[in-house]
Design an enzyme around this catalytic site. Structure first.
Site, PDB file in Angstrom:
ATOM      1  N   TYR A 119      -3.326  -5.909   0.217  1.00 28.48           N
ATOM      2  CA  TYR A 119      -2.072  -5.436   0.796  1.00 28.48           C
ATOM      3  C   TYR A 119      -1.605  -4.136   0.148  1.00 28.48           C
ATOM      4  O   TYR A 119      -1.187  -3.203   0.845  1.00 28.48           O
ATOM      5  CB  TYR A 119      -1.002  -6.523   0.648  1.00 28.48           C
ATOM      6  CG  TYR A 119       0.319  -6.171   1.300  1.00 28.48           C
ATOM      7  CD1 TYR A 119       0.407  -5.996   2.676  1.00 28.48           C
ATOM      8  CD2 TYR A 119       1.477  -6.057   0.537  1.00 28.48           C
ATOM      9  CE1 TYR A 119       1.624  -5.688   3.270  1.00 28.48           C
ATOM     10  CE2 TYR A 119       2.692  -5.758   1.128  1.00 28.48           C
ATOM     11  CZ  TYR A 119       2.763  -5.578   2.501  1.00 28.48           C
ATOM     12  OH  TYR A 119       3.976  -5.279   3.090  1.00 28.48           O
ATOM     13  N   SER A 130       6.267  -0.261   2.156  1.00 29.45           N
ATOM     14  CA  SER A 130       6.578  -1.322   1.200  1.00 29.45           C
ATOM     15  C   SER A 130       6.561  -0.723  -0.195  1.00 29.45           C
ATOM     16  O   SER A 130       5.867   0.275  -0.445  1.00 29.45           O
ATOM     17  CB  SER A 130       5.536  -2.439   1.294  1.00 29.45           C
ATOM     18  OG  SER A 130       5.659  -3.361   0.225  1.00 29.45           O
TER      19      SER A 130
END
Length: 261
Positions: free
Chosen positions: A160, A147
């Protein structure tokens, strides 16, 4: 980015993935499901794993894949999954997710532990288990679905971003360790991708999840990421796509997103 372009390994008219077995984790929805569908269309023998077996089996039936239950956080599940595979040429480490948006001052450590277990430890666990088969294939691929959160931090995303930074450095380290061996290590790092579950799992509220994408013209969708994954995997095997970052045109950076009224 079509995998069937002239530069793909298949020069005999066959599909690029013909004869190669690809494992896709987290394949019951979103990017994982889209990737499994695309790789099956590219001629790969696809094996899909996830915890939600009902969804998994429905997808496998529709695309001609093999479904096996898999919980990457459970060593026993990983062992059983690995034992059921005779050959693995490609591992797409897609299982992961975000489960909160709390600032560090309000950190829920159980959520942090879950996020790290799924995204990092689970990925290490399965990669370690399948690496002997990937080496034995003579032309293996380990692909990490990372990501942009693994490259740039932002407020409210600490659990995250910390986990995805872990995935990013895992990919970099493994590439160094496998240098000279017939295994490529690839990282695909998407920015804003609109899927049915990611933001809902993170916020726990459909309204908040919808607000993430509100006003954004054409955010990425799962098929866009699957297209890039398929392209990277179907390059000639001496070509390694170390890191491919993709964002929608409306997102110039983590904090710079164009929204229409």
């Amino acid at each position: 980015m079509s995998g069937t372009s002239p530069s793909t390994p298949a020069g005999d008219g066959s599909l690029p993935g013909t004869g190669r077995t690809a494992v896709v984790t987290g394949a019951s929805s979103g990017i994982g499901a889209a990737t499994a569908t695309r790789l099956a269309a590219e001629g790969f023998d696809v094996v899909i794993g996830a915890r939600r077996v009902d969804r998994l089996e429905a997808l496998a039936s529709s695309i001609g894949a093999r479904a096996l239950p898999l919980d990457v956080t459970d060593p026993g599940s990983v062992d059983a999954f690995t034992a059921a595979l005779d050959r693995v040429d490609v591992l797409v480490n897609n299982a992961g997710g975000a489960f909160d948006s709390a600032p560090v001052a309000d950190a829920d450590l159980d959520s942090w532990a879950r996020t790290y277990d799924v995204n990092v430890l689970g990925t290490v666990r399965l990669t370690k288990a399948l690496l002997p088969k990937l080496r034995a294939s003579g032309a293996g691929d380990v692909l990490f679905v990372g990501s942009t959160a693994g490259l740039i931090s932002y407020e409210g995303g600490a659990s995250y971003t910390a986990a995805k930074h872990g995935v990013h450095t895992l990919a970099e380290t493994l590439r160094l360790e496998l240098c000279g061996e017939p295994v490529r290590v690839i990282e695909i790092a998407p920015g804003m991708v609109k899927t049915e579950e990611f933001s809902l799992n993170r916020t726990g509220d459909q309204g908040k999840a919808d607000a993430v994408y509100r006003g954004v013209r054409e955010p990425l969708v799962a098929d866009d990421v699957a297209d890039c994954i398929a392209w990277a995997l179907t390059r000639p095997h001496h070509v390694n796509v170390d890191l491919l970052v993709l964002r929608p045109r409306a997102q110039a950076a983590q904090h710079k997103v164009a929204r229409e009224d």
